[in-house]
Design an enzyme around this catalytic site. Structure first.
Site, PDB file in Angstrom:
ATOM      1  CB  CYS A  92      18.459   2.189   8.543  1.00  0.00           C
ATOM      2  SG  CYS A  92      19.671   3.418   7.997  1.00  0.00           S
TER       3      CYS A  92
ATOM      4  CD  GLU B 143      16.174  -5.874  18.969  1.00  0.00           C
ATOM      5  OE1 GLU B 143      15.643  -6.944  19.242  1.00  0.00           O
ATOM      6  OE2 GLU B 143      17.226  -5.791  18.333  1.00  0.00           O
TER       7      GLU B 143
ATOM      8  CB  CYS C 248      25.204  -0.214   4.890  1.00  0.00           C
ATOM      9  SG  CYS C 248      25.297   1.559   5.162  1.00  0.00           S
TER      10      CYS C 248
ATOM     11  CB  CYS D 152      23.826   0.427  21.743  1.00  0.00           C
ATOM     12  SG  CYS D 152      23.764   0.392  19.960  1.00  0.00           S
TER      13      CYS D 152
ATOM     14  CB  CYS E  44      26.079  -1.481  18.441  1.00  0.00           C
ATOM     15  SG  CYS E  44      25.462  -0.706  19.887  1.00  0.00           S
TER      16      CYS E  44
ATOM     17  CB  CYS F 234      23.792  -2.791   7.849  1.00  0.00           C
ATOM     18  SG  CYS F 234      22.757  -2.252   9.212  1.00  0.00           S
TER      19      CYS F 234
END
Ligand code: SAH
Ligand code: SF4
Length: 372
Positions: free
Chosen positions: A110, A90, A114, A103, A349, A117
């Site tokens: 990922c 996205e 974290c 963005c 974002c 997130c």
């Protein structure tokens, strides 16, 4: 077949060495692709039919295909893309006054993990290619050219020019850009070179969870983009809980790397700080952060946690966010609070492309289907 967008414009002549085309031919192609968003060889009117056919049989020139575009009532647009292998990413277009910020994503998922997130929940699926990274910008420009947008979050109508081209880029979508540094650096070259998009590097910001050797590598690349470090805690103990990567790269290692960056006059490093209620939002955290950053030419960007289903964290009250900012400002640390945008389309974002797994069920309005 190789894709042209996976190569820097300066590498194009070696891709077609047998053709011995003059440099101005490559400039014409770059102009079509990066300035006019035309990727169909047959539409490049200043190339002969023969040349169009020869080029088309030698390389592909493809963009990620937009599957849906969600529009927020504040003007923000979130684009969901399909990649060649079926993966999805996205990008978000955020209008703010006369700025149109894109963005962009640098990876599918990922691997940094974290705890606050949503992207982390996907794990790392793969790195994006250079073509997939710059392709997001070409498509966003194409969308804006056809349908200029306005910042409708502002009540003042004179603050609402129509925006028909991306003029700021932030690497704050899915993924850790410095974990895909080769493709990201090449993308930065295309974004900032005159043969590419010709954007000023000052209008490009790369946000990272803080990989010290890669921060230095980025500095050595000589592309003076803005750097934003996601710090989110002022001591290692708290940071380790929130960002397990801190066990490998503690705060001191990150700050040592930042110290080595060749910063231009007036250029500041941004430290992003996601405020999580009761975890890192106390006045003593703000004081600790101010002490930590005192030796740096820095600024802090406070981001109120954006809640999502299943997360153990919550967003602090506005009062505690303002108090946190006040303490930093009193200690002479320039501090801004990130304005939340596109909330109604889960557009923030840094927490992208997870809702696709739930088929965007919770989104109450129907996606605008993009047709090319
Ligand atoms: N991986 C890079 C860039 C993408 S994340 C990085 O971590 O910097 C972009 C920003 O969004 C980071 O500062 C990150 O800390 C923040 N972020 C992630 N999840 C968030 C959430 N749920 N609410 C608010 N900010 C979040
Ligand atoms: Fe990755 Fe950034 Fe999310 Fe951390 S905040 S998991 S580094 S995308």
């Amino acid at each position: 077949m190789e894709d042209l967008l996976d190569y820097l414009p300066e590498q194009w002549p070696s891709l077609f060495s047998a053709l011995s085309l003059p440099k101005w031919r490559y400039d014409q192609i770059a102009d079509w692709v990066f300035q006019k968003e035309v990727v169909e060889w047959e539409m490049m009117k200043n190339l002969s039919k023969d040349l169009q056919t020869t080029l088309a049989s030698a390389v592909s020139l493809s963009l990620p295909s937009p599957v849906s575009i969600l529009e927020s009532k504040d003007g923000t647009k979130k684009i969901l893309f399909h990649l060649k292998d079926g993966q999805m990413i996205e990008s978000v277009i955020i209008p703010r006054g006369d700025r149109a910020t894109l963005c962009i994503s640098s990876q599918v998922g990922c691997g940094i993990g974290c705890r606050f997130c949503r992207t982390a929940e996907m794990g790392l699926i793969r790195n994006l290619t250079m073509g997939e990274i710059v392709g997001q910008v070409i498509l966003a420009n194409k969308i804006l050219r056809e349908n200029p947008i306005q910042d409708t979050s502002s009540l003042r109508s004179y603050d609402r020019p129509f925006l028909n081209r991306i003029n700021h880029i932030v690497f704050m979508g899915m993924g850790e850009p410095l974990a895909n540094i080769d493709h990201v650096i090449n993308s930065l070259r295309v974004l900032t070179s005159p043969e590419g998009f010709g954007m000023s590097p000052r209008r490009v910001t790369l946000s990272t969870s803080g990989l010290p050797s890669k921060i230095i590598e980025l500095g050595e690349s000589g592309i003076p983009v803005n750097l934003a470090i996601s710090l989110t805690a002022a001591d290692d103990q708290t940071r380790e809980q929130l960002m397990p990567i801190n066990r490998h790269y503690p705060i001191k290692a990150i700050l040592d790397a930042v110290r080595q960056l060749p910063l231009k006059k007036r250029q500041r490093v941004t430290f992003e700080y996601v405020l999580l209620a009761g975890v890192n939002d106390r006045p003593e955290d703000a004081k600790k952060l101010a002490r930590l950053l005192a030796p740096f030419k820095s600024k802090v960007n406070l981001i109120a946690f954006n809640p999502y289903e299943g997360s153990p964290f919550s967003r602090p009250s506005n009062d505690s966010i303002l108090l946190f900012q006040k303490i930093l400002l009193e200690k002479m640390v320039p501090t801004t609070i990130r304005q939340s945008r596109g909330d109604d389309i889960l557009g923030a974002c840094g927490q992208l492309a997870w809702e696709k797994k739930t088929e965007q069920k919770e989104i109450s309005w129907s996606p605008v289907v993009f047709s090319t």
